[in-house]
Motif scaffolding. Structure first.
Motif, short mmCIF file in Angstrom:
data_model
loop_
_atom_site.label_atom_id
_atom_site.label_comp_id
_atom_site.label_asym_id
_atom_site.label_seq_id
_atom_site.Cartn_x
_atom_site.Cartn_y
_atom_site.Cartn_z
N ILE A 1 3.38 4.29 11.03
CA ILE A 1 4.14 3.80 9.88
C ILE A 1 5.35 4.69 9.69
CG2 ILE A 1 4.06 3.48 7.38
CD1 ILE A 1 1.07 2.79 7.74
N ALA A 2 6.52 4.09 9.77
CA ALA A 2 7.77 4.87 9.80
C ALA A 2 8.22 5.32 8.42
CB ALA A 2 8.87 4.04 10.47
N ASP A 3 8.13 4.42 7.44
CA ASP A 3 8.66 4.72 6.10
C ASP A 3 7.51 5.13 5.19
OD1 ASP A 3 9.88 4.79 3.62
OD2 ASP A 3 11.12 3.02 3.99
N ILE A 4 7.22 6.41 5.14
CA ILE A 4 6.09 6.90 4.36
C ILE A 4 6.35 6.76 2.86
CG2 ILE A 4 4.68 8.93 3.81
CD1 ILE A 4 4.05 7.66 6.50
N GLU A 5 7.58 6.94 2.43
CA GLU A 5 7.89 6.77 1.01
C GLU A 5 7.61 5.34 0.57
OE1 GLU A 5 11.73 8.10 -0.10
OE2 GLU A 5 11.37 10.20 0.49
N ARG A 6 8.01 4.40 1.37
CA ARG A 6 7.73 3.00 1.05
C ARG A 6 6.23 2.75 1.07
NH1 ARG A 6 8.94 -2.33 4.81
NH2 ARG A 6 7.86 -3.81 3.44
N PHE A 7 5.54 3.33 2.05
CA PHE A 7 4.09 3.19 2.15
C PHE A 7 3.42 3.67 0.85
CE2 PHE A 7 0.11 5.48 3.19
CZ PHE A 7 -0.66 4.43 3.64
N GLN A 8 3.83 4.83 0.35
CA GLN A 8 3.24 5.35 -0.88
C GLN A 8 3.58 4.47 -2.08
OE1 GLN A 8 4.94 9.43 0.02
NE2 GLN A 8 2.96 10.07 -0.80
N ALA A 9 4.80 3.97 -2.12
CA ALA A 9 5.20 3.10 -3.22
C ALA A 9 4.42 1.80 -3.19
CB ALA A 9 6.70 2.83 -3.15
N ASP A 10 4.24 1.25 -1.99
CA ASP A 10 3.46 0.01 -1.87
C ASP A 10 2.00 0.23 -2.28
OD1 ASP A 10 5.55 -1.60 -1.03
OD2 ASP A 10 5.22 -1.20 1.09
N MET A 11 1.44 1.37 -1.89
CA MET A 11 0.07 1.68 -2.29
C MET A 11 -0.09 1.69 -3.80
SD MET A 11 -1.53 4.74 0.05
CE MET A 11 -2.93 4.85 -1.08
N ALA A 12 0.90 2.22 -4.49
CA ALA A 12 0.83 2.39 -5.94
C ALA A 12 1.23 1.14 -6.72
CB ALA A 12 1.71 3.56 -6.36
N SER A 13 1.61 0.10 -6.03
CA SER A 13 2.16 -1.09 -6.70
C SER A 13 1.07 -1.97 -7.31
CB SER A 13 2.98 -1.91 -5.71
OG SER A 13 2.14 -2.49 -4.73
N ASP A 14 1.48 -2.70 -8.35
CA ASP A 14 0.58 -3.68 -8.95
C ASP A 14 0.22 -4.78 -7.95
OD1 ASP A 14 0.61 -2.32 -11.35
OD2 ASP A 14 2.21 -3.56 -12.23
N GLU A 15 1.16 -5.08 -7.07
CA GLU A 15 0.92 -6.13 -6.07
C GLU A 15 -0.23 -5.73 -5.14
OE1 GLU A 15 3.41 -8.84 -2.82
OE2 GLU A 15 4.37 -7.12 -3.79
N ALA A 16 -0.27 -4.46 -4.77
CA ALA A 16 -1.36 -3.99 -3.91
C ALA A 16 -2.70 -4.12 -4.62
CB ALA A 16 -1.11 -2.54 -3.50
N ARG A 17 -2.75 -3.68 -5.86
CA ARG A 17 -4.00 -3.74 -6.61
C ARG A 17 -4.45 -5.18 -6.83
NH1 ARG A 17 -5.61 1.08 -7.98
NH2 ARG A 17 -4.10 2.80 -8.07
N SER A 18 -3.49 -6.05 -7.08
CA SER A 18 -3.83 -7.47 -7.28
C SER A 18 -4.38 -8.08 -6.00
CB SER A 18 -2.59 -8.24 -7.74
OG SER A 18 -2.18 -7.80 -9.03
N ALA A 19 -3.78 -7.72 -4.86
CA ALA A 19 -4.23 -8.27 -3.58
C ALA A 19 -5.65 -7.80 -3.26
CB ALA A 19 -3.26 -7.86 -2.47
N VAL A 20 -5.93 -6.52 -3.47
CA VAL A 20 -7.27 -6.00 -3.21
C VAL A 20 -8.27 -6.64 -4.16
CG1 VAL A 20 -8.72 -3.93 -3.29
CG2 VAL A 20 -6.46 -3.83 -2.22
N ARG A 21 -7.88 -6.77 -5.42
CA ARG A 21 -8.77 -7.38 -6.41
C ARG A 21 -9.07 -8.82 -6.05
NH1 ARG A 21 -5.64 -7.30 -10.61
NH2 ARG A 21 -5.85 -5.04 -10.80
N ALA A 22 -8.08 -9.55 -5.56
CA ALA A 22 -8.30 -10.95 -5.19
C ALA A 22 -9.32 -11.06 -4.06
CB ALA A 22 -6.98 -11.60 -4.78
N ASP A 23 -9.20 -10.17 -3.07
CA ASP A 23 -10.19 -10.17 -1.98
C ASP A 23 -11.58 -9.88 -2.50
OD1 ASP A 23 -8.19 -10.69 -0.16
OD2 ASP A 23 -8.22 -8.71 0.80
#
Length: 264
Positions: free
Chosen positions: A192-214
């Motif tokens: 994964i090249a962009d670690i800052e983006r990776f961390q931001a994506d991890m912390a996003s509401d979108e990530a939590r919503s996607a995991v919750r949906a699964d």
């Protein structure tokens, strides 16, 4: 989808699904309950000192088990989204395997290391099978972090690389293997090249919503342990031998082919 086999990792409690989901999946839950009955496999505990699973449970060698019958309602769970980064294989493949897993589950790791590579070579690469991942974290904060990390890796088209790193070896559960620092190290190892983006994506509401949906999808179906699988609607529970999955895929492929020919 509970099985007393020793080859699945169980959650503590199951939240109640919504009334709408309950109505939609009554038949599916019945099928999954039948799968739990058929999952009374012959188990042999591995008495050797060099056990693969080191998360507090004895390694289990599972016997064979016939999958429960398919349910039409379960077939619709296959998303078949060609842009889904948490899936591998053609969107129009005749067979879809849906996997509900936790990155801290040792039996999920066994499937990832021993069975998935064979399925990729024999079926995914030939256009027969598609594998769709569902995040189903059940062991607390580290499982949640790993699930969010996997989703974030997918945003940079590196989910399966992260998956392979995370499952690359057995890891002690809830002992820091998936703390923030180690997750970032896994991301780097996965390319994964962009670690800052990776961390931001991890912390996003979108990530939590996607995991919750699964998770909610799994809970609605009655999933209470990992790994749990659907192969064109046929449930398979636990770290079954590779040939169990091969037989299920080949049977599903034949059924799909016959249905296609009948519809011509």
């Amino acid at each position: 989808m509970t099985a007393s086999t020793g080859s699945t990792e169980s959650t503590g409690s199951t939240p109640s699904p919504s009334r709408r989901n309950r109505r939609r999946t009554v038949g599916a839950v019945a099928v999954l309950a039948a799968a739990a009955v058929t999952a009374a496999f012959a188990l042999t505990l591995d008495g050797s000192d060099a056990r693969e699973e080191k998360a507090g449970e004895p390694a289990a060698v599972t016997g064979s088990a016939d999958p429960a019958p398919a349910d039409a309602g379960l077939l619709a769970l296959a998303r078949r989204d060609g842009s889904d980064p948490l899936a591998v294989g053609r969107a129009d493949a005749p067979v879809v395997l849906i996997e509900y897993s936790d990155f801290q589950c040792p039996f999920c790791g066994r499937f990832a290391r021993e069975t998935k590579p064979e399925l990729l070579r024999s079926y995914v690469d030939k256009g027969i099978l598609r594998i769709e991942w569902r995040n189903f974290p059940i062991f607390g904060e580290e499982s949640e972090r790993a699930a969010l990390a996997g989703w974030a890796a997918g945003r940079q088209k590196k989910f399966w690389e992260f998956h392979d790193v995370a499952y690359g070896k057995p890891r002690e559960r809830n002992t820091g293997a998936f703390d923030a620092e180690n997750v970032i190290a896994m991301a780097r190892e996965a390319g994964i090249a962009d670690i800052e983006r990776f961390q931001a994506d991890m912390a996003s509401d979108e990530a939590r919503s996607a995991v919750r949906a699964d998770q909610e999808e799994g809970y609605t179906l009655g999933v209470t342990s990992t790994p749990a699988f659907l192969v064109n609607g046929k449930p398979i529970l636990g770290a079954q031998p590779t040939d169990t999955f091969e037989e299920a895929v080949e049977s599903a492929a034949k059924t799909a082919k016959a249905a296609k020919e009948a519809g011509r």
